[in-house]
Write an enzyme that holds these catalytic residues in place. Sequence first.
Site, PDB file in Angstrom:
ATOM      1  N   TYR A   1       5.335  -7.514   4.712  1.00 14.23           N
ATOM      2  CA  TYR A   1       6.254  -6.655   5.456  1.00 14.23           C
ATOM      3  C   TYR A   1       5.584  -5.298   5.617  1.00 14.23           C
ATOM      4  O   TYR A   1       5.133  -4.711   4.633  1.00 14.23           O
ATOM      5  CB  TYR A   1       7.568  -6.515   4.676  1.00 14.23           C
ATOM      6  CG  TYR A   1       8.569  -5.549   5.251  1.00 14.23           C
ATOM      7  CD1 TYR A   1       9.261  -5.847   6.414  1.00 14.23           C
ATOM      8  CD2 TYR A   1       8.852  -4.348   4.607  1.00 14.23           C
ATOM      9  CE1 TYR A   1      10.203  -4.954   6.937  1.00 14.23           C
ATOM     10  CE2 TYR A   1       9.787  -3.457   5.111  1.00 14.23           C
ATOM     11  CZ  TYR A   1      10.460  -3.767   6.281  1.00 14.23           C
ATOM     12  OH  TYR A   1      11.381  -2.889   6.782  1.00 14.23           O
TER      13      TYR A   1
ATOM     14  N   ASP B   1      -2.211  -1.994   4.024  1.00 16.55           N
ATOM     15  CA  ASP B   1      -0.882  -1.424   3.841  1.00 16.55           C
ATOM     16  C   ASP B   1      -0.678  -1.215   2.346  1.00 16.55           C
ATOM     17  O   ASP B   1      -0.375  -2.149   1.609  1.00 16.55           O
ATOM     18  CB  ASP B   1       0.178  -2.369   4.415  1.00 16.55           C
ATOM     19  CG  ASP B   1       1.583  -1.808   4.240  1.00 16.55           C
ATOM     20  OD1 ASP B   1       1.773  -0.892   3.411  1.00 16.55           O
ATOM     21  OD2 ASP B   1       2.503  -2.304   4.916  1.00 16.55           O
TER      22      ASP B   1
ATOM     23  N   LYS C   1       5.905   5.786  -0.331  1.00 16.33           N
ATOM     24  CA  LYS C   1       6.516   5.699  -1.667  1.00 16.33           C
ATOM     25  C   LYS C   1       5.977   6.739  -2.652  1.00 16.33           C
ATOM     26  O   LYS C   1       6.429   7.876  -2.623  1.00 16.33           O
ATOM     27  CB  LYS C   1       6.376   4.271  -2.182  1.00 16.33           C
ATOM     28  CG  LYS C   1       7.062   3.280  -1.194  1.00 16.33           C
ATOM     29  CD  LYS C   1       7.403   1.977  -1.814  1.00 16.33           C
ATOM     30  CE  LYS C   1       7.857   0.934  -0.834  1.00 16.33           C
ATOM     31  NZ  LYS C   1       9.271   0.865  -0.592  1.00 16.33           N
TER      32      LYS C   1
END
Length: 430
Positions: A143, A238, A271
């Site tokens: 994702y 990612d 994050k």
Amino acid sequence: MKKTNAELFARAQRVIPGGVNSPVRAFRAVGGTPRFIERAQGAYLWDAEGKRYIDYIGSWGPMILGHGHPAVLEAVQKAAVDGFSFGAPTEREVELAEAIIAQVPGVEQVRLVSSGTEAGMSALRLARGATGRVKIVKFEGCYHGHADALLVKAGSGLATFGHPTSAGVPEDVVKHTLVLEYNNVEQIEQVFATQGDEIACVMIEPIAGNMNFVRASVPFMKRLRELCTQHGTLLVFDEVMTGFRVALGGAQSLYAQRIPGFRPDLSVFGKVIGGGMPLAAFGGSRAVMSLLAPLGPVYQAGTLSGNPVATACGLATLREIARPGFFEALAARTRALVDGLTAAARAAGVPLVGDCEGGMFGFFFADALPQNYGAVLATDKDRFNRYFHAMLERGIYLAPALYEAGFVSAAHSAADIEATVAASAQALRA
Ligand code: HOZ
């Protein structure tokens, strides 16, 4: 008078679709009522009913220091007094860019944005702009946020709801997205053999955290790098979850230890670099990053990008985690948790396997660690759902879906880990 979680959820559902502002919070996969969180401190959360939980979600990754770390709090308070947002450059965003670059070899420049979705979407546009190609490769169960072109066979919330490809995404937009099986060397070789020179980038979660916790094998990553280099395709890591979380230099630093000279072409972060505030980034070589506006033809922008309060939060967080010994201690604690959970399962005669790196972990009700999304889907979901609720009852807050990784923070004590393992031993028998 205290409100219950159920009352708040009922009220939320009247004004917010599904009662939540991000689908994975809704408990749809596991059933039941989401906990409405009132406050947090250290390794703990308290819900609206005053119940305390040991938190293994950590806001889905950012809270690597735990909640309310004094140095971070002080930095944020000070920054807020100076101003919430200017829409103009600040020294602090330069400092944060420098702090990111200092830890990640190969990233010479970064652009700060506000969310992982935005960072992934922008990296994709940059890769297409840099190569002049349209096709992209992603992997099942990975994702990369909810940009249209990447919302195909994705993990996380999409896996939970049984429609891994979103409605509302035009076929025309995703027809250039090639979706392959994670860790499948043969498939990637086949695709490159026929379409290699048309592929702008391969985007991958190097340790996939949106189908629980699945590592890309070293041979797979090595081959991926070789093929990308050979065909002029950009390899995009990612690292929204893994960056500054599995190691100070992210997952790419771990592959670099095993594959000489290894580095991705573009990296996407989020994050931890925001420490709990909306902040993300993408970066790469100066040559590629110079293609971004205002220097180059690839447009990308944001009113709140590099926000002064968010950068203060991220910078203070990065300073703490760069202290000597931080990652060794965090990794040891996370390993103790995973070892404890697997030992408790063995004692109970329950098949459970787990893995971890730095402060990120995952576990499955299965005999062996899954290597791809199909294998994740084959693990025991009903058992996970029962276990999730049994743990929640015992004050352990795990992600409410088996497709999510877990996170340990520096605030989790040895006693917290022991209490979690003890709760697990009971939950497995419940
Ligand atoms: N990628 C995170 C979950 N796997 C983000 C949390 C969210 O989607 O709300």
